[in-house]
Write a protein that holds these residues in place. Structure first.
Motif, PDB file in Angstrom:
ATOM      1  N   GLN A  50      42.201  65.896 -30.791  1.00 41.22           N
ATOM      2  CA  GLN A  50      41.548  65.227 -31.590  1.00 41.22           C
ATOM      3  C   GLN A  50      40.730  65.202 -31.770  1.00 41.22           C
ATOM      4  O   GLN A  50      39.755  65.068 -33.067  1.00 41.22           O
ATOM      5  N   ASN A  51      40.094  64.136 -30.911  1.00 44.41           N
ATOM      6  CA  ASN A  51      38.600  63.227 -30.816  1.00 44.41           C
ATOM      7  C   ASN A  51      37.488  64.780 -30.488  1.00 44.41           C
ATOM      8  O   ASN A  51      36.641  64.590 -31.515  1.00 44.41           O
ATOM      9  N   LEU A  52      37.813  65.917 -29.535  1.00 41.30           N
ATOM     10  CA  LEU A  52      37.489  66.930 -30.004  1.00 41.30           C
ATOM     11  C   LEU A  52      37.107  67.665 -30.670  1.00 41.30           C
ATOM     12  O   LEU A  52      36.133  67.817 -31.675  1.00 41.30           O
ATOM     13  N   ASP A  79      20.361  69.150 -26.877  1.00 43.84           N
ATOM     14  CA  ASP A  79      18.792  68.678 -27.461  1.00 43.84           C
ATOM     15  C   ASP A  79      18.529  67.208 -27.732  1.00 43.84           C
ATOM     16  O   ASP A  79      17.569  66.269 -27.200  1.00 43.84           O
ATOM     17  N   ASP A  80      19.541  66.534 -28.348  1.00 43.21           N
ATOM     18  CA  ASP A  80      19.479  65.079 -28.739  1.00 43.21           C
ATOM     19  C   ASP A  80      19.587  64.695 -27.986  1.00 43.21           C
ATOM     20  O   ASP A  80      19.094  63.127 -28.259  1.00 43.21           O
ATOM     21  N   LEU A  81      20.445  64.744 -26.732  1.00 42.01           N
ATOM     22  CA  LEU A  81      20.825  63.670 -25.580  1.00 42.01           C
ATOM     23  C   LEU A  81      19.432  63.125 -25.281  1.00 42.01           C
ATOM     24  O   LEU A  81      18.851  63.362 -25.312  1.00 42.01           O
ATOM     25  N   PRO A  82      19.473  61.568 -25.166  1.00 38.80           N
ATOM     26  CA  PRO A  82      18.910  60.991 -24.375  1.00 38.80           C
ATOM     27  C   PRO A  82      18.417  61.706 -23.088  1.00 38.80           C
ATOM     28  O   PRO A  82      16.900  61.809 -22.860  1.00 38.80           O
ATOM     29  N   ALA A  83      18.909  62.460 -22.062  1.00 39.94           N
ATOM     30  CA  ALA A  83      17.923  63.276 -20.905  1.00 39.94           C
ATOM     31  C   ALA A  83      17.389  64.647 -21.650  1.00 39.94           C
ATOM     32  O   ALA A  83      16.586  65.179 -21.294  1.00 39.94           O
ATOM     33  N   MET A  84      17.747  64.607 -22.838  1.00 37.49           N
ATOM     34  CA  MET A  84      16.194  65.750 -23.500  1.00 37.49           C
ATOM     35  C   MET A  84      15.524  64.910 -24.408  1.00 37.49           C
ATOM     36  O   MET A  84      14.750  64.619 -23.676  1.00 37.49           O
ATOM     37  N   ASP A  85      15.974  65.240 -25.506  1.00 36.53           N
ATOM     38  CA  ASP A  85      14.637  64.715 -27.076  1.00 36.53           C
ATOM     39  C   ASP A  85      14.793  63.394 -27.325  1.00 36.53           C
ATOM     40  O   ASP A  85      14.179  63.007 -27.662  1.00 36.53           O
ATOM     41  N   ASP A  86      16.333  62.964 -26.658  1.00 33.40           N
ATOM     42  CA  ASP A  86      16.818  61.830 -26.741  1.00 33.40           C
ATOM     43  C   ASP A  86      16.558  61.141 -28.611  1.00 33.40           C
ATOM     44  O   ASP A  86      15.975  59.981 -28.863  1.00 33.40           O
ATOM     45  N   ASP A  87      17.242  62.289 -29.741  1.00 35.86           N
ATOM     46  CA  ASP A  87      17.172  61.322 -31.142  1.00 35.86           C
ATOM     47  C   ASP A  87      18.634  61.356 -31.515  1.00 35.86           C
ATOM     48  O   ASP A  87      19.796  61.370 -30.789  1.00 35.86           O
ATOM     49  N   ALA A  93      34.956  65.429 -33.169  1.00 38.94           N
ATOM     50  CA  ALA A  93      33.296  66.463 -32.857  1.00 38.94           C
ATOM     51  C   ALA A  93      32.407  67.094 -32.886  1.00 38.94           C
ATOM     52  O   ALA A  93      31.688  67.572 -33.881  1.00 38.94           O
ATOM     53  N   ILE A  94      33.458  68.301 -32.602  1.00 37.88           N
ATOM     54  CA  ILE A  94      32.399  69.745 -32.902  1.00 37.88           C
ATOM     55  C   ILE A  94      32.904  69.660 -34.228  1.00 37.88           C
ATOM     56  O   ILE A  94      31.731  71.003 -35.222  1.00 37.88           O
ATOM     57  N   ALA A  95      33.339  69.522 -35.126  1.00 37.85           N
ATOM     58  CA  ALA A  95      33.263  69.420 -37.022  1.00 37.85           C
ATOM     59  C   ALA A  95      31.801  68.801 -37.037  1.00 37.85           C
ATOM     60  O   ALA A  95      31.582  69.522 -37.684  1.00 37.85           O
ATOM     61  N   TYR A  96      32.334  67.116 -36.693  1.00 39.79           N
ATOM     62  CA  TYR A  96      30.671  67.080 -36.908  1.00 39.79           C
ATOM     63  C   TYR A  96      29.504  67.569 -36.670  1.00 39.79           C
ATOM     64  O   TYR A  96      29.046  68.163 -37.473  1.00 39.79           O
ATOM     65  N   ILE A 148      25.236  59.588 -30.255  1.00 40.54           N
ATOM     66  CA  ILE A 148      25.424  58.189 -31.358  1.00 40.54           C
ATOM     67  C   ILE A 148      26.548  58.158 -32.259  1.00 40.54           C
ATOM     68  O   ILE A 148      27.300  56.921 -32.241  1.00 40.54           O
ATOM     69  N   HIS A 149      27.024  59.104 -32.798  1.00 40.76           N
ATOM     70  CA  HIS A 149      28.600  59.362 -33.218  1.00 40.76           C
ATOM     71  C   HIS A 149      29.680  59.229 -32.972  1.00 40.76           C
ATOM     72  O   HIS A 149      30.678  58.321 -32.802  1.00 40.76           O
ATOM     73  N   THR A 150      29.301  59.567 -31.683  1.00 38.16           N
ATOM     74  CA  THR A 150      31.007  59.612 -30.634  1.00 38.16           C
ATOM     75  C   THR A 150      30.328  58.411 -29.288  1.00 38.16           C
ATOM     76  O   THR A 150      29.648  57.462 -29.051  1.00 38.16           O
ATOM     77  N   ASN A 151      30.088  59.339 -28.342  1.00 39.36           N
ATOM     78  CA  ASN A 151      28.993  58.970 -27.180  1.00 39.36           C
ATOM     79  C   ASN A 151      28.966  59.926 -26.525  1.00 39.36           C
ATOM     80  O   ASN A 151      29.143  61.067 -26.565  1.00 39.36           O
ATOM     81  N   GLN A 152      27.450  59.803 -24.938  1.00 37.49           N
ATOM     82  CA  GLN A 152      27.467  60.908 -24.470  1.00 37.49           C
ATOM     83  C   GLN A 152      28.856  61.860 -24.062  1.00 37.49           C
ATOM     84  O   GLN A 152      28.137  63.507 -23.811  1.00 37.49           O
ATOM     85  N   ALA A 153      29.243  61.428 -23.513  1.00 37.20           N
ATOM     86  CA  ALA A 153      30.119  62.218 -22.318  1.00 37.20           C
ATOM     87  C   ALA A 153      31.304  62.958 -23.733  1.00 37.20           C
ATOM     88  O   ALA A 153      31.284  63.950 -23.178  1.00 37.20           O
ATOM     89  N   MET A 154      31.307  62.622 -25.071  1.00 35.84           N
ATOM     90  CA  MET A 154      31.737  63.260 -26.080  1.00 35.84           C
ATOM     91  C   MET A 154      30.910  64.574 -26.340  1.00 35.84           C
ATOM     92  O   MET A 154      31.200  65.922 -26.361  1.00 35.84           O
ATOM     93  N   ALA A 155      29.846  64.649 -27.011  1.00 44.87           N
ATOM     94  CA  ALA A 155      28.862  65.137 -26.764  1.00 44.87           C
ATOM     95  C   ALA A 155      27.589  66.144 -25.987  1.00 44.87           C
ATOM     96  O   ALA A 155      28.082  66.886 -26.411  1.00 44.87           O
ATOM     97  N   ILE A 156      28.841  65.755 -24.973  1.00 45.24           N
ATOM     98  CA  ILE A 156      28.498  66.605 -23.393  1.00 45.24           C
ATOM     99  C   ILE A 156      29.574  67.838 -23.761  1.00 45.24           C
ATOM    100  O   ILE A 156      29.387  69.149 -23.914  1.00 45.24           O
TER     101      ILE A 156
END
Ligand code: IPE
Ligand code: IPE
Ligand code: MG
Ligand code: MG
Ligand code: MG
Length: 306
Positions: A38-40, A92-100, A43-46, A111-119
């Motif tokens: 469900q968490n994944l 693109d929004d991740l801290p290692a990229m544009d950090d948005d 995240a994809i739906a978000y 920001i909504h979840t965490n970096q691991a989930m965003a990756i």
């Protein structure tokens, strides 16, 4: 001509909202059908369903119509290309990229979840995009569409590398670097959307060639306007934190050739695109009617404020 700062509201095709709803419904159902944790899935739906202009799906749909198809025949392509686009935004929004921390008027996924989930959600969206093309009643066409999507995705990643890390060939000018960044990181996927729409409707090689030239023009224009909006837009309309390109020292059209010249370049590309649509229309007895929606989209691309 209208410009992003002038807050104009461009006229959209009458069925635009209806088509976007159809695309969103298909995307939602497809994501839910995968049985992810469900968490994944959330995240994809978000990242995929939370707003956005849906310009790439709309281009796939209306290019299919411009080439004599139904639009509906491009629905899988529309979903696939939007999944790649949304994945590219998450990374693109991740801290290692544009950090948005703001995207589509809401916190970015990390920001909504965490970096691991965003990756990981981005990784999942990349693979989902290809899955969405596999179940096609015509395997030959599916292979062509998968190849198109691979070309666009590869170029997008190359463009992101140029934009973020450099890696250009020795001795090329700043203008050449800029064109390489923009045509790859953004133009290629818009081109992919249009070409997939054309292929979905069995376009002739001549039609596909004109569509490709048209899509190159609007693809480059799209990123030039994105650069202008970063300077002249409003956060409310754009839904992103603005002024980030200059702060990060990004190579952009306004930073290299100036705001006025960048706007002129965007306007010229918009005119080139409309001329190419005229050429496309000549190849079909109902041509002018078939390109009507792409024409309106073109006006929107030139004058958009979001
Ligand atoms: C933003 O794309 C990133 C670029 C490639 C310029 P869009 O402006 O299409 O973003 P959404 O999908 O509407 O949020
Ligand atoms: C992003 O370009 C292009 C891709 C995501 C491939 P930008 O970094 O300029 O896009 P925004 O301004 O964050 O939407
Ligand atoms: Mg970027
Ligand atoms: Mg960015
Ligand atoms: Mg930008």
């Amino acid at each position: 001509m209208n410009h992003p700062t002038q807050q104009s509201v461009p006229q959209l095709p009458a069925d635009y909202q209806e088509i976007l709803k159809r695309i969103d419904d298909e995307l939602r159902a497809f994501i839910e059908s995968k049985g992810y944790p469900q968490n994944l899935s959330d995240a994809i739906a978000y990242a995929t369903l939370g707003g956005g202009k849906r310009i790439r799906p709309a281009l796939a749909w209306y290019t299919s119509i411009a080439c004599g198809g139904t639009g509906i025949d491009a629905v899988q392509s529309a979903i696939a290309v939007e999944l790649i686009h949304a994945f590219s935004l998450v990374h693109d929004d991740l801290p290692a990229m544009d950090d948005d921390d703001l995207r589509r008027g809401r916190p970015t996924l990390h920001i909504h979840t965490n970096q691991a989930m965003a990756i990981l959600a981005g990784d999942a969206m990349l693979s989902l995009a290809y899955e969405s093309l596999i179940d096609n009643s015509d395997p030959t066409r599916a292979t062509k569409l998968i190849r198109e999507l691979a070309n666009g995705t590869r170029a997008m990643i190359v463009g992101q590398v140029y934009d973020t890390l450099g890696g250009f060939a020795e001795g090329i000018s700043q203008e050449e670097c800029l064109e390489l960044i923009h045509t790859n990181k953004t133009g290629a996927l818009l081109c992919t959307a249009c070409r997939m729409g054309a292929i979905s409707s069995n376009a002739s090689p001549e039609q596909l060639e004109i569509v490709t030239q048209y899509a190159h023009a609007i693809g480059l224009q799209f990123q030039i306007v994105d650069d202008l909006l970063d300077i002249e837009g409003t956060t409310h309309a754009v839904g992103k934190t603005l002024g980030k390109d200059e702060a990060a020292g990004k190579l952009t059209y306004p930073s290299v050739i100036g705001v006025e010249q960048a706007r002129a370049a965007s306007d010229q590309l918009g005119i080139d695109a409309q001329n190419l649509l005229d050429q496309l229309a000549k190849n079909h007895s109902r041509g002018p009617e078939l390109i009507k929606s792409l024409r309106l989209i073109g006006t929107m691309l030139t004058s958009r404020n979001s």
